[in-house]
Write a protein that holds these residues in place. Sequence first.
Motif, short mmCIF file in Angstrom:
data_model
loop_
_atom_site.label_atom_id
_atom_site.label_comp_id
_atom_site.label_asym_id
_atom_site.label_seq_id
_atom_site.Cartn_x
_atom_site.Cartn_y
_atom_site.Cartn_z
N SER A 294 54.56 22.84 33.93
CA SER A 294 55.61 21.63 33.28
C SER A 294 56.42 21.03 34.12
N MET A 295 56.80 22.00 35.16
CA MET A 295 58.05 21.57 36.16
C MET A 295 57.43 20.79 37.25
N MET A 296 56.07 21.22 37.65
CA MET A 296 55.37 20.07 38.74
C MET A 296 54.88 18.93 37.95
N GLY A 297 54.61 18.89 37.04
CA GLY A 297 54.24 17.76 35.99
C GLY A 297 55.36 16.50 36.00
N VAL A 298 56.57 16.85 35.96
CA VAL A 298 57.35 16.05 35.99
C VAL A 298 58.05 15.60 37.31
N MET A 299 57.41 16.41 38.30
CA MET A 299 57.73 15.88 39.81
C MET A 299 56.84 14.39 40.12
N MET A 300 55.76 14.31 39.31
CA MET A 300 54.98 13.16 39.34
C MET A 300 55.77 11.96 38.89
N LYS A 301 55.32 10.70 39.22
CA LYS A 301 56.39 9.64 38.92
C LYS A 301 55.59 8.72 37.70
N GLY A 302 53.98 8.44 37.79
CA GLY A 302 53.29 7.61 37.22
C GLY A 302 53.31 8.04 35.74
N ASP A 303 53.22 7.13 34.81
CA ASP A 303 53.19 7.58 33.18
C ASP A 303 51.90 8.27 33.12
N LYS B 195 55.32 13.51 31.59
CA LYS B 195 56.39 13.56 30.59
C LYS B 195 56.74 14.99 30.04
N GLY B 196 56.47 16.16 30.53
CA GLY B 196 56.84 17.46 30.25
C GLY B 196 55.83 17.94 29.32
N ARG B 197 54.80 17.23 29.11
CA ARG B 197 53.76 18.00 28.17
C ARG B 197 52.53 18.83 28.70
#
Length: 292
Positions: free
Chosen positions: A51-60, A84-86
């Motif tokens: 979840s935390m590493m996902g929100v490090m990414m920029k693109g939708d 988006k934290g999913r």
Amino acid sequence: MKDYIVRAIAADSQIRAFAAVTTETVETARQDHNTSPVATAALGRLLTAGSMMGVMMKGDKDILTLQVKGDGLIQGITVTADSKGRVKGYVGNPEVIIPANAKGKLDVSGAVGNGFLQVIKDMGLKEPYVGQVALQTGEIAEDLTYYFAASEQVPSAVGLGVLMNKDNTVRQAGGFIVQVMPFAEEETIAKLEENVQKIQSVTTLLEQGHTPESLLKQVLDGFDIEINDTIPTEFYCNCSKSRVERALISIGRKELNELIQEGKEVELNCHFCNKNYIFSVEELKEILRKCK
């Protein structure tokens, strides 16, 4: 309180940091997969990191996949997350039960075994980024700390924890990732290392009532902290009957014909959320008509 992630910077942007509470996320995964306590702990730690590493990414549309492939009885863990934290995930053997470790805790390392951690980032380029490191402990947090240093050359501190209730539901889950930027001063790095060594376990801090914000204050004690963002996080699977139908189309006319000839409905399972989709013979015939 709903699960969420905070994103922060500290020490004049020399440090970036993330912290999350993921208790509901991990409990949803436990319910969907009916995981044993040690499987819940292992999956929960990787879901929290994802979840935390996902929100490090920029693109939708960016997608992160974390895979722990070990020779232990859990038979591997897979987690995917978006920006988006999913997050969603599963373990190979959700029913794994092994004795507690020497400290009397759930033996995640023993369940995972020896193997490797793979990080795949699909950012819409021709080829996804793939990083792979050997598992250092199988405890997940230490393995990710090693991955960041070895594969991304980013010195990091990762803390992850899942605490179970006596009825095997999830009591607490959460974690943090703190990273040092390339221009960080030696003094900053030394102070941060000192803080990390003093930190209690994530579950102990969560039991004391800490939030993601106050978790970071503990890890970044003595630094000025600026919270940049608060992002909700949840266990979310985007599977649907139409997506599963597309998978059936992809197997080809010959295989579909064989399924129809058997004259029985077909049941397909989503690995990520364990939901089953049933297709009647008539529906299979309709899918065959759509096949090229």
